[in-house]
Design a protein around this motif. Structure first.
Motif, PDB file in Angstrom:
ATOM      1  N   LEU A 104       0.759  -1.084   0.153  1.00 32.74           N
ATOM      2  CA  LEU A 104       0.042  -0.095   0.043  1.00 32.74           C
ATOM      3  C   LEU A 104       0.751   1.263  -0.012  1.00 32.74           C
ATOM      4  N   LEU A 105       1.757   1.110   0.780  1.00 36.01           N
ATOM      5  CA  LEU A 105       2.791   2.388   0.914  1.00 36.01           C
ATOM      6  C   LEU A 105       3.602   2.740  -0.502  1.00 36.01           C
ATOM      7  N   ILE A 106       4.001   1.343  -1.075  1.00 33.34           N
ATOM      8  CA  ILE A 106       4.665   1.616  -2.403  1.00 33.34           C
ATOM      9  C   ILE A 106       3.786   2.152  -3.409  1.00 33.34           C
ATOM     10  N   ALA A 107       2.748   1.641  -3.501  1.00 30.36           N
ATOM     11  CA  ALA A 107       1.653   2.165  -4.546  1.00 30.36           C
ATOM     12  C   ALA A 107       1.442   3.580  -4.204  1.00 30.36           C
ATOM     13  N   GLY A 108       1.003   3.956  -3.070  1.00 30.20           N
ATOM     14  CA  GLY A 108       0.801   5.464  -2.571  1.00 30.20           C
ATOM     15  C   GLY A 108       1.946   6.418  -3.097  1.00 30.20           C
ATOM     16  N   VAL A 109       3.164   5.830  -2.808  1.00 35.52           N
ATOM     17  CA  VAL A 109       4.321   6.756  -3.140  1.00 35.52           C
ATOM     18  C   VAL A 109       4.564   6.846  -4.503  1.00 35.52           C
ATOM     19  N   MET A 110       4.411   5.827  -5.389  1.00 30.48           N
ATOM     20  CA  MET A 110       4.542   5.597  -6.787  1.00 30.48           C
ATOM     21  C   MET A 110       3.766   6.582  -7.341  1.00 30.48           C
ATOM     22  N   TRP A 111       2.328   6.590  -6.910  1.00 31.61           N
ATOM     23  CA  TRP A 111       1.103   7.381  -7.424  1.00 31.61           C
ATOM     24  C   TRP A 111       1.717   8.852  -7.227  1.00 31.61           C
ATOM     25  N   THR A 112       1.943   9.205  -5.968  1.00 32.54           N
ATOM     26  CA  THR A 112       2.144  10.489  -5.747  1.00 32.54           C
ATOM     27  C   THR A 112       3.666  11.045  -6.396  1.00 32.54           C
ATOM     28  N   GLY A 113       4.492  10.198  -6.509  1.00 32.52           N
ATOM     29  CA  GLY A 113       5.936  10.600  -7.250  1.00 32.52           C
ATOM     30  C   GLY A 113       5.579  10.883  -8.780  1.00 32.52           C
ATOM     31  N   VAL A 114       4.794  10.194  -9.497  1.00 33.22           N
ATOM     32  CA  VAL A 114       4.574  10.118 -10.732  1.00 33.22           C
ATOM     33  C   VAL A 114       3.791  11.491 -10.836  1.00 33.22           C
ATOM     34  N   GLY A 115       2.647  11.498  -9.956  1.00 28.86           N
ATOM     35  CA  GLY A 115       1.747  12.695 -10.184  1.00 28.86           C
ATOM     36  C   GLY A 115       2.746  14.220 -10.055  1.00 28.86           C
ATOM     37  N   TYR A 116       3.742  14.185  -8.967  1.00 28.02           N
ATOM     38  CA  TYR A 116       4.455  15.398  -8.816  1.00 28.02           C
ATOM     39  C   TYR A 116       5.373  15.431  -9.971  1.00 28.02           C
ATOM     40  N   PHE A 117       5.876  14.633 -10.559  1.00 30.59           N
ATOM     41  CA  PHE A 117       6.719  14.654 -11.693  1.00 30.59           C
ATOM     42  C   PHE A 117       5.942  15.275 -12.987  1.00 30.59           C
ATOM     43  N   ALA A 119      -7.723   2.945  -7.761  1.00 35.08           N
ATOM     44  CA  ALA A 119      -6.824   2.899  -6.530  1.00 35.08           C
ATOM     45  C   ALA A 119      -7.543   2.202  -5.541  1.00 35.08           C
ATOM     46  N   LYS A 120      -8.910   2.388  -5.472  1.00 35.57           N
ATOM     47  CA  LYS A 120      -9.695   1.632  -4.512  1.00 35.57           C
ATOM     48  C   LYS A 120      -9.571   0.263  -4.882  1.00 35.57           C
ATOM     49  N   LYS A 121      -9.811  -0.073  -6.010  1.00 34.96           N
ATOM     50  CA  LYS A 121      -9.827  -1.643  -6.382  1.00 34.96           C
ATOM     51  C   LYS A 121      -8.601  -2.149  -6.190  1.00 34.96           C
ATOM     52  N   ASN A 122      -7.446  -1.396  -6.313  1.00 30.13           N
ATOM     53  CA  ASN A 122      -6.096  -2.113  -6.271  1.00 30.13           C
ATOM     54  C   ASN A 122      -5.885  -1.951  -4.645  1.00 30.13           C
ATOM     55  N   SER A 123      -6.223  -1.191  -3.923  1.00 30.80           N
ATOM     56  CA  SER A 123      -6.138  -1.082  -2.468  1.00 30.80           C
ATOM     57  C   SER A 123      -6.664  -2.581  -1.899  1.00 30.80           C
ATOM     58  N   SER A 129      -5.543  10.516  -6.015  1.00 31.81           N
ATOM     59  CA  SER A 129      -6.038   9.239  -5.829  1.00 31.81           C
ATOM     60  C   SER A 129      -4.680   8.309  -5.156  1.00 31.81           C
ATOM     61  N   SER A 130      -3.633   8.908  -4.985  1.00 34.47           N
ATOM     62  CA  SER A 130      -2.757   8.261  -4.143  1.00 34.47           C
ATOM     63  C   SER A 130      -3.130   8.380  -2.658  1.00 34.47           C
ATOM     64  N   LEU A 131      -4.200   9.301  -2.233  1.00 35.03           N
ATOM     65  CA  LEU A 131      -4.412   9.505  -1.001  1.00 35.03           C
ATOM     66  C   LEU A 131      -5.518   8.198  -0.746  1.00 35.03           C
ATOM     67  N   VAL A 132      -5.953   7.592  -1.656  1.00 36.10           N
ATOM     68  CA  VAL A 132      -6.727   6.487  -1.337  1.00 36.10           C
ATOM     69  C   VAL A 132      -5.759   5.332  -0.617  1.00 36.10           C
ATOM     70  N   TYR A 133      -4.489   5.261  -1.321  1.00 30.75           N
ATOM     71  CA  TYR A 133      -3.367   4.100  -0.762  1.00 30.75           C
ATOM     72  C   TYR A 133      -3.016   4.526   0.771  1.00 30.75           C
ATOM     73  N   TYR A 134      -3.014   5.941   0.889  1.00 30.30           N
ATOM     74  CA  TYR A 134      -2.578   6.360   2.372  1.00 30.30           C
ATOM     75  C   TYR A 134      -3.491   6.142   3.069  1.00 30.30           C
ATOM     76  N   LEU A 135      -4.979   6.232   2.948  1.00 31.32           N
ATOM     77  CA  LEU A 135      -6.118   6.014   3.776  1.00 31.32           C
ATOM     78  C   LEU A 135      -6.300   4.464   4.193  1.00 31.32           C
TER      79      LEU A 135
END
Length: 154
Positions: free
Chosen positions: A17-30, A70-74, A134-140
């Motif tokens: 969950l953490l890796i998925a969230g960080v990946m989505w946040t990182g790509v979004g930021y990029f 993200a919900k489906k994946n989490s 959507s990365s917030l879904v993983y963090y939640l």
């Protein structure tokens, strides 16, 4: 074949969950940082003309696309039947070719597209913002997972 299982890098589900969230946040930021570089140039008179549509697009992409994914994946991560799944299970295996295609498409658009960069920035803000939100879904899900699995206090 038992030795193959020993090569698999297994981690607890909260790491997925953490890796998925960080990946989505990182790509979004990029993606958003690329767009900012295209929009905030000295020749740009009104950068907000590009940011407002990009932010609206980000909300639409979040609401109708990435948040559902993200919900489906989490849920999928939390329902993996083994205690320590493979570290690469933070996304489904059939999604990896799609990710490679999207990376290739992004590189192609950045380097060879006739679309002006500020207009391309609207799409990058939309996709990057949708991913970031959507990365917030993983963090939640991570927070709920850790709260649920806390040991009772004595």
């Amino acid at each position: 074949m038992e030795w193959i299982k020993q090569l698999k890098p297994g981690v607890p589900k909260y790491w997925l969950l953490l890796i998925a969230g960080v990946m989505w946040t990182g790509v979004g930021y990029f993606l958003i940082s690329l767009a900012a570089g295209w929009i905030f140039v000295p020749s740009a008179d009104s950068p907000w003309i590009y940011w407002i549509p990009g932010l609206i697009l980000a909300l639409i992409i979040y609401q109708f696309g990435f948040s559902k994914l993200a919900k489906k994946n989490s849920r999928r991560i939390q329902n993996i039947p083994v205690e320590k799944p493979c570290i690469f299970d933070f996304q489904e295996w059939h999604s990896y070719p799609l990710v490679l295609f999207m990376i290739g498409l992004g590189i192609t658009l950045r380097n060879f597209s006739p679309i002006p960069k500020p207009l391309l920035g609207i799409m990058y803000i939309g996709i990057g913002g949708g991913l970031g939100l959507s990365s917030l879904v993983y963090y939640l899900a991570l927070w709920k997972h850790t709260e649920k699995n806390k040991l009772p206090r004595t």
